[in-house]
Write an enzyme that holds these catalytic residues in place. Structure first.
Site, PDB file in Angstrom:
ATOM      1  N   GLY A  89       0.695  -1.299  -0.052  1.00 43.18           N
ATOM      2  CA  GLY A  89      -0.142   0.085  -0.090  1.00 43.18           C
ATOM      3  C   GLY A  89       0.906   1.280   0.101  1.00 43.18           C
ATOM      4  O   GLY A  89       1.961   1.304   0.130  1.00 43.18           O
ATOM      5  N   LYS A 107       3.844  12.465  -2.558  1.00 44.20           N
ATOM      6  CA  LYS A 107       4.692  11.585  -2.140  1.00 44.20           C
ATOM      7  C   LYS A 107       5.861  12.174  -1.012  1.00 44.20           C
ATOM      8  O   LYS A 107       6.553  13.180  -1.321  1.00 44.20           O
ATOM      9  CB  LYS A 107       5.620  10.935  -3.169  1.00 44.20           C
ATOM     10  N   ASP A 246       4.505  -4.324  -7.338  1.00 39.45           N
ATOM     11  CA  ASP A 246       3.362  -3.107  -6.707  1.00 39.45           C
ATOM     12  C   ASP A 246       4.065  -1.791  -7.499  1.00 39.45           C
ATOM     13  O   ASP A 246       3.617  -0.861  -7.306  1.00 39.45           O
ATOM     14  CB  ASP A 246       4.128  -3.086  -5.311  1.00 39.45           C
ATOM     15  N   ASN A 247       5.328  -1.805  -8.248  1.00 36.52           N
ATOM     16  CA  ASN A 247       5.973  -0.849  -8.990  1.00 36.52           C
ATOM     17  C   ASN A 247       5.478  -0.736 -10.372  1.00 36.52           C
ATOM     18  O   ASN A 247       5.876  -0.245 -11.157  1.00 36.52           O
ATOM     19  CB  ASN A 247       7.092  -0.812  -8.784  1.00 36.52           C
TER      20      ASN A 247
END
Length: 478
Positions: A89, A107, A246-247
Site C-alpha cells: 500500500g 509523495k 507493486d511498482n
C-alpha cells in the site's frame, strides 16, 4: 484558472473501504518551494502564470485542501524481488483526488495505515530525482507519471544519515498497480477483485467497459503497453532498478522512480540498485521481468477470465516487445524499411558498444550526424577496430534508404537526445540543493523537457560521463 479554483473528485472512494485508508497529510516544518513545472499545471487546466508560491507550498504540504479533496492512501500487495508480500500500500504517498483525468498524489506526505513502521517521508535527494526524471521520460516519449511541483523543509528524516524531508506532487492517469489485483486475489476477495477491474475499465479502458470480454481486452492492452514501455526503456539505456509488481502500472506507465539510472558506459548486465545483489532487475533482464510480472497479473485476474485465454494474450508479449524495439532502433539508426539482417546488425552494435565501453547517449547523438567520416564515432570507443567494422555494415544498410543524408540526419537528431539525466548530473543538483541552492534543479528541468536541444551553457552534460562517475549504483532508501 487559479490553483485554488481547481475542484477535485475522488471516484476511487466509491469502492469498498478495504481499497483505501482516508488520511490527512502530515505537514513538514518550514516548507520551501524548490520548483514548479508549468507544463504539468496546464494538464490540470491551471494557468502557470497564476501559480502562487504560498498556495503551492500549502497544497504540497497538506495544509491546503482543494474543493472536493478527500485524501486517501491505496491498499495493494506485490511481489518484491520475486517474493510475495501480502500487504503493502501507499506507505508514504497520499492521494488528493483527480482533475482533468489526472490523479494527484503527494509523495513523502506522512504516515498512512500502510507505512509498516516507516515514517511516511521522502528525502530531498529522491524527490529531486523523481521530479526531474518523470519529466525527462515524458520528453523522450516514454509513458510515465508526471510531476507538478517540489518542496523541501527544515524537517530531518533518518535514512543512512539525517537528510532533509521533501514532498513531490505527482500526477498519473491511474495509480492502480499489478499488486492492486494481487491483493484481492490472494485474500480471496474475488468480488472486490471484480470491482477493481471494473473501476480500471471505467478509468483507463472505457472502450472495453461493458463488453462481454472486456477484462480480456483490457489485459491484452496492458500486455501490449507494458511491452512497449520496456522496449522504450531498452532503447535509451534506462534501468528502472526495482520492477516489483507493486511498482508496475496497470496502464503501462513508468512509475515509482527509485534507484533508476540512464546507463553511462553500455553494460548489458548493468545493475543500478545495489540492493539487487542477484541482478534480478538488471538492464538486460528487464524484458523478462516484464513478462514475469504480467504472469502474476494474469494469475490474479484468473477468477475473472479463464487462464487459457489470459495465457494466449500473454504469449504475445514477446512479439509486441520485439516489434516495438526493432522500430525504435531503426529510427535511432536512421534506417528506412525492414531488412532481414537488421536484428543481427542491432545485436552486433550493442556488442561493439559494450566491448568498447561506449556511452550510449553521445554515441547515438554523434551517429545522428554521420555522413561517412568515422573519426568522431571512433573517438568514443576503446575498441575502434570493432566499431569501424560495424560501420562498414551500417554503410551498406544505409544504401537501402531512399531519402537524402540530410533528411536522415534531421530525423535522427529528433530521435536521439543530446541529453539524458544521468545520475552524476542529478547528484550535482542534489548536492547544491542540500546547501540551499535550487538553481540547477530548475536548469535541469528545462534540459529534461527539451533533451534534443543544444543548451550551450550545459554542453558538458552531453559529453561522455567522467570515468569516476560511471554507472553508479544507488539504494532503494529514500
Amino acid at each position: 484558472m487559479k490553483l485554488t479554483d481547481l475542484t477535485l473528485n475522488t471516484p476511487y472512494l466509491s469502492l469498498d473501504p478495504i481499497f483505501y485508508h482516508e488520511v490527512i497529510p502530515t505537514p513538514l516544518k518550514n516548507p520551501t518551494l524548490i520548483s514548479v513545472n508549468p507544463s504539468a499545471a496546464e494538464l490540470l487546466g491551471v494557468d502557470p502564470a497564476q501559480l502562487e508560491t504560498d498556495e503551492l507550498e500549502a497544497l504540497l504540504n497538506g495544509t491546503l485542501l482543494l474543493e472536493g479533496s478527500r485524501p486517501y492512501a491505496m491498499c495493494y500487495a506485490g511481489h518484491q524481488f520475486g517474493y510475495y508480500v501480502p500487504r503493502l500500500g501507499d506507505g508514504r504517498a497520499i492521494n488528493l483526488g483527480s482533475a482533468e483525468g489526472w490523479n494527484l498524489q503527494l509523495k513523502g506526505s506522512g504516515q498512512t495505515l500502510y507505512s509498516r513502521q516507516g515514517d511516511g517521508r521522502a528525502v530531498l535527494r529522491s524527490s529531486i530525482r523523481e521530479y526531474l526524471m518523470s519529466e525527462a521520460m515524458h520528453a523522450l516519449g516514454i509513458p510515465t507519471s508526471r510531476a507538478l511541483a517540489l518542496i523541501t523543509s527544515d524537517e530531518k528524516v533518518a535514512r543512512e544519515r539525517w537528510e532533509r524531508g521533501a514532498i513531490v506532487l505527482r500526477l498519473s492517469r491511474s495509480w492502480i498497480r499489478f499488486g492492486s489485483f494481487e491483493y484481492f486475489f490472494h485474500t480471496h476477495r474475488h468480488d472486490q477483485l471484480e470491482h477493481l477491474a471494473d473501476f480500471l475499465l471505467r478509468e483507463s479502458f472505457p472502450q472495453f467497459a461493458g463488453e462481454e470480454d472486456g477484462y480480456l481486452k483490457m489485459f491484452r492492452e496492458i500486455v501490449k503497453r507494458t511491452a512497449h514501455t520496456i522496449a522504450q526503456w531498452q532503447s535509451v539505456g534506462f534501468n528502472h532498478g526495482v520492477m516489483n509488481t507493486d511498482n508496475m502500472s496497470a496502464i503501462g506507465l513508468t512509475i515509482d522512480y527509485g534507484p533508476f539510472a540512464f546507463m553511462d558506459t553500455f553494460e548489458s548486465g548493468y545493475i543500478c540498485n545495489h540492493t539487487d545483489t542477484q541482478g534480478r532487475y538488471s538492464y538486460d533482464n528487464q524484458p523478462r521481468i516484464g513478462y514475469w510480472n504480467l504472469e502474476r497479473l494474469a494469475h490474479a485476474l484468473s477468477p475473472l477470465v479463464t487462464e487459457t485465454k489470459l495465457k494466449t494474450e500473454l504469449e504475445k508479449y514477446g512479439e509486441y516487445f520485439t516489434a516495438r524495439l526493432m522500430e525504435l532502433l531503426r529510427a535511432k539508426l536512421g534506417l528506412e524499411g525492414v531488412d532481414e539482417n537488421d536484428s543481427d546488425l542491432f545485436r552486433s552494435l550493442f556488442t561493439v558498444l559494450e566491448n568498447g565501453r561506449v556511452d550510449m547517449t553521445p554515441f547515438f547523438r554523434t551517429l545522428s550526424r554521420y555522413e561517412g567520416d568515422r573519426k568522431a564515432l571512433l573517438a568514443l570507443t576503446l575498441a575502434p577496430n570493432q566499431l569501424d567494422e560495424w560501420c562498414d555494415r551500417y554503410d551498406k544498410r544505409l544504401e537501402l534508404n531512399t531519402a537524402s543524408t540530410e533528411v536522415r540526419q534531421e530525423k535522427m537528431l529528433r530521435t536521439n537526445p543530446k541529453y539524458t539525466l544521468k545520475n552524476y548530473i542529478l547528484q550535482q543538483a542534489i548536492d547544491a540543493s542540500e546547501g540551499g541552492d535550487f538553481t540547477l534543479v530548475n536548469d535541469l528541468l528545462t534540459i529534461a523537457q527539451n533533451p534534443y536541444d543544444e543548451h550551450h551553457d550545459f554542453e558538458h552534460f552531453s559529453l561522455p560521463t567522467p570515468h569516476e562517475f560511471k554507472n553508479l549504483r544507488l539504494s532503494c532508501s529514500s
